[in-house]
Motif scaffolding. Structure first.
Motif, PDB file in Angstrom:
ATOM      1  N   UNK A  13       2.050 -12.541  -1.807  1.00 36.07           N
ATOM      2  CA  UNK A  13       1.656 -11.058  -2.176  1.00 36.07           C
ATOM      3  C   UNK A  13       0.295 -11.049  -2.833  1.00 36.07           C
ATOM      4  N   UNK A  14       0.764 -12.137  -4.224  1.00 30.40           N
ATOM      5  CA  UNK A  14      -0.174 -11.636  -4.938  1.00 30.40           C
ATOM      6  C   UNK A  14      -1.950 -12.524  -4.215  1.00 30.40           C
ATOM      7  N   UNK A  15      -1.473 -13.406  -3.499  1.00 27.13           N
ATOM      8  CA  UNK A  15      -3.184 -13.493  -3.114  1.00 27.13           C
ATOM      9  C   UNK A  15      -3.878 -12.535  -2.079  1.00 27.13           C
ATOM     10  N   UNK A  16      -2.909 -12.242  -1.612  1.00 28.47           N
ATOM     11  CA  UNK A  16      -3.603 -10.200  -0.988  1.00 28.47           C
ATOM     12  C   UNK A  16      -4.192  -9.279  -2.097  1.00 28.47           C
ATOM     13  N   UNK A  17      -3.310  -9.199  -2.914  1.00 26.25           N
ATOM     14  CA  UNK A  17      -3.844  -8.348  -3.671  1.00 26.25           C
ATOM     15  C   UNK A  17      -4.676  -8.780  -4.613  1.00 26.25           C
ATOM     16  N   UNK A  18      -4.900 -10.114  -4.620  1.00 21.85           N
ATOM     17  CA  UNK A  18      -6.377 -10.861  -5.391  1.00 21.85           C
ATOM     18  C   UNK A  18      -7.504 -10.262  -4.450  1.00 21.85           C
ATOM     19  N   UNK A  19      -7.686 -10.955  -3.413  1.00 20.51           N
ATOM     20  CA  UNK A  19      -8.759 -10.709  -1.910  1.00 20.51           C
ATOM     21  C   UNK A  19      -8.725  -9.265  -1.841  1.00 20.51           C
ATOM     22  N   UNK A  20      -7.987  -8.156  -2.076  1.00 24.12           N
ATOM     23  CA  UNK A  20      -8.665  -6.706  -1.520  1.00 24.12           C
ATOM     24  C   UNK A  20      -9.133  -6.056  -2.827  1.00 24.12           C
ATOM     25  N   UNK A  21      -9.191  -6.687  -3.291  1.00 24.31           N
ATOM     26  CA  UNK A  21     -10.291  -6.214  -4.777  1.00 24.31           C
ATOM     27  C   UNK A  21     -11.607  -7.161  -4.688  1.00 24.31           C
ATOM     28  N   UNK A  22     -11.987  -8.334  -3.682  1.00 23.84           N
ATOM     29  CA  UNK A  22     -13.176  -8.916  -3.098  1.00 23.84           C
ATOM     30  C   UNK A  22     -13.383  -8.852  -1.677  1.00 23.84           C
ATOM     31  N   UNK A  23     -13.104  -7.973  -0.861  1.00 23.58           N
ATOM     32  CA  UNK A  23     -13.051  -7.466   0.467  1.00 23.58           C
ATOM     33  C   UNK A  23     -12.804  -6.700   0.858  1.00 23.58           C
ATOM     34  N   UNK A  24     -13.677  -6.219   1.903  1.00 26.24           N
ATOM     35  CA  UNK A  24     -12.482  -4.324   2.454  1.00 26.24           C
ATOM     36  C   UNK A  24     -11.106  -4.962   3.148  1.00 26.24           C
ATOM     37  N   UNK A  25     -10.629  -3.653   3.132  1.00 29.74           N
ATOM     38  CA  UNK A  25      -9.196  -4.164   3.309  1.00 29.74           C
ATOM     39  C   UNK A  25      -9.304  -4.330   4.885  1.00 29.74           C
ATOM     40  N   UNK A  26     -10.441  -3.674   5.561  1.00 28.75           N
ATOM     41  CA  UNK A  26     -10.301  -3.860   6.840  1.00 28.75           C
ATOM     42  C   UNK A  26     -10.786  -5.536   7.111  1.00 28.75           C
ATOM     43  N   UNK A  27     -11.416  -5.836   6.629  1.00 26.30           N
ATOM     44  CA  UNK A  27     -11.408  -6.981   7.089  1.00 26.30           C
ATOM     45  C   UNK A  27      -9.993  -8.836   5.799  1.00 26.30           C
ATOM     46  N   UNK A  28      -9.112  -8.165   6.146  1.00 27.60           N
ATOM     47  CA  UNK A  28      -7.919  -8.850   5.478  1.00 27.60           C
ATOM     48  C   UNK A  28      -7.045  -8.220   6.742  1.00 27.60           C
ATOM     49  N   UNK A  29      -6.351  -9.504   6.725  1.00 30.30           N
ATOM     50  CA  UNK A  29      -4.403  -9.494   7.710  1.00 30.30           C
ATOM     51  C   UNK A  29      -3.820  -9.961   7.159  1.00 30.30           C
ATOM     52  N   UNK A  30      -2.701 -10.010   7.439  1.00 27.38           N
ATOM     53  CA  UNK A  30      -1.585 -10.552   6.672  1.00 27.38           C
ATOM     54  C   UNK A  30      -0.324 -10.646   8.368  1.00 27.38           C
ATOM     55  N   UNK A  31      -0.287 -12.309   8.580  1.00 25.90           N
ATOM     56  CA  UNK A  31       1.559 -12.454   9.525  1.00 25.90           C
ATOM     57  C   UNK A  31       2.428 -12.744   8.548  1.00 25.90           C
ATOM     58  N   UNK A  32       3.408 -11.753   8.690  1.00 25.22           N
ATOM     59  CA  UNK A  32       4.606 -11.386   8.240  1.00 25.22           C
ATOM     60  C   UNK A  32       5.902 -11.922   9.442  1.00 25.22           C
ATOM     61  N   UNK A  33       6.884 -12.571   9.335  1.00 27.92           N
ATOM     62  CA  UNK A  33       7.936 -11.557   9.373  1.00 27.92           C
ATOM     63  C   UNK A  33       8.287 -10.523   9.791  1.00 27.92           C
ATOM     64  N   UNK A  34       8.799 -10.007   9.090  1.00 30.38           N
ATOM     65  CA  UNK A  34       8.695  -8.699   8.374  1.00 30.38           C
ATOM     66  C   UNK A  34       7.529  -7.457   8.118  1.00 30.38           C
ATOM     67  N   UNK A  35       7.417  -6.949   9.198  1.00 30.75           N
ATOM     68  CA  UNK A  35       6.135  -6.503   9.149  1.00 30.75           C
ATOM     69  C   UNK A  35       6.605  -4.673   7.812  1.00 30.75           C
ATOM     70  N   UNK A  36       7.372  -4.986   7.628  1.00 28.26           N
ATOM     71  CA  UNK A  36       7.880  -3.424   6.753  1.00 28.26           C
ATOM     72  C   UNK A  36       8.105  -3.759   5.763  1.00 28.26           C
ATOM     73  N   UNK A  37       8.386  -4.995   5.148  1.00 27.17           N
ATOM     74  CA  UNK A  37       8.032  -5.286   3.850  1.00 27.17           C
ATOM     75  C   UNK A  37       6.630  -5.790   3.862  1.00 27.17           C
ATOM     76  N   UNK A  38       5.212  -5.355   4.322  1.00 26.44           N
ATOM     77  CA  UNK A  38       4.154  -5.853   3.954  1.00 26.44           C
ATOM     78  C   UNK A  38       3.730  -3.449   4.052  1.00 26.44           C
ATOM     79  N   UNK A  39       4.557  -2.516   4.874  1.00 26.13           N
ATOM     80  CA  UNK A  39       3.909  -1.212   4.773  1.00 26.13           C
ATOM     81  C   UNK A  39       3.005  -1.058   3.481  1.00 26.13           C
TER      82      UNK A  39
END
Length: 287
Positions: A13-39
């Protein structure tokens, strides 16, 4: 697209947060077991797809269009861990990723006294053989583990653990910052990184003193034999296999496997890494 697995976990979670400060959100995807937790990430424009390391088909969908895939290692040890990592690596290769990144650990090696380090070494061998450029992030030992080992010692004033050696305890937040920097600068490391560590290697004698300072409560460090410690854990309901794995941490630290202090993390994040005292203060000051 940069794909991050385990994006609802403590590190991911912290990696994604830091990554979003560096690249546009549409360049980031996440793979999670429960997508609801990544809403919350989906609401910010991150592509969220369901994918678990036991579901090859799900990972194929989650990794679709990946330029880089960051595989955050699973919280397991032994054959199950390595096989799940194999599934993720194969899915990343099949998706056409240009680079696969993996959260390994300092001390990773086939002869390590700690099972997790042997698992990391096995995963790194799979990465070397997969045919795709890879980066293995040799993370320092998580500082939150030191807080976990303190357990009831804060209340009792006695830290009873097996004999240990110095460990370069490292904050999740600093490792997340470094990982985001490496992902944003694709290819800045090829193969295993240098150890990504905090600025000091500390023993549990040192940690007892830091904890006493942070909490204002006295604490003494007492050395238990490996056998007594194992029996105590098993007596409290810890599975024998888990007890043996935990003992491996102490054996590995006595052998100096986690003692290296390296400047690479500080260089990547542009500041001195957080001290263990700062991490413990956050975790313990209110406890």
């Amino acid at each position: 697209m940069i794909i991050v697995t385990g994006a609802t976990g403590q590190l991911g979670r912290q990696i994604v947060e830091r990554l979003l400060a560096r690249v546009p959100a549409d360049r980031v995807g996440v793979s999670v077991r429960d997508p609801r937790k990544a809403q919350a990430f989906a609401d910010r424009g991150v592509r969220v797809r369901k994918g678990g390391f036991t579901d090859a088909a799900g990972l194929a969908h989650a990794f679709e269009g990946a330029s880089q895939v960051l595989i955050v290692s699973v919280d397991k040890m032994g054959e199950e861990c390595v096989e799940q990592h194999r599934t993720a690596i194969e899915a990343a290769v099949a998706a056409g990723a240009r680079r696969i990144l993996y959260t390994s650990q300092m001390g990773a090696g086939a002869a390590s006294a700690f099972q997790a380090c042997r698992d990391h070494a096995a995963t790194e061998e799979m990465l070397r053989a997969c045919g795709v450029p890879f980066t293995s992030l040799r993370n320092g030992f998580y500082a939150t583990s030191a807080a976990h080992f303190l357990g009831h010692a804060v209340e009792s004033g006695r830290l009873v653990l097996p004999a240990d050696g110095p460990v370069s305890w490292t904050a999740h937040a600093d490792l997340a910052d470094a990982t985001a920097a490496i992902l944003a600068d694709e290819g800045c490391f090829d193969g295993p990184t240098p150890p990504l560590t905090g600025g000091r290697a500390l023993t549990f004698e040192d940690i007892a003193g830091i904890a006493a300072e942070v909490t204002g409560r006295p604490m003494t460090r007492t050395v238990a034999s490996d056998d007594d410690f194992r029996e105590g854990m098993v007596g409290q309901g810890v599975p024998a296999e888990t007890a043996d794995q935990l003992l491996g941490i102490f054996a590995a630290s006595r052998a100096g496997e986690f003692a290296t202090v390296d400047p690479t993390l500080a260089t990547l994040i542009g500041r001195e890494p957080a001290t263990l005292g700062a991490v413990l203060r956050e975790r313990l000051a209110g406890g």
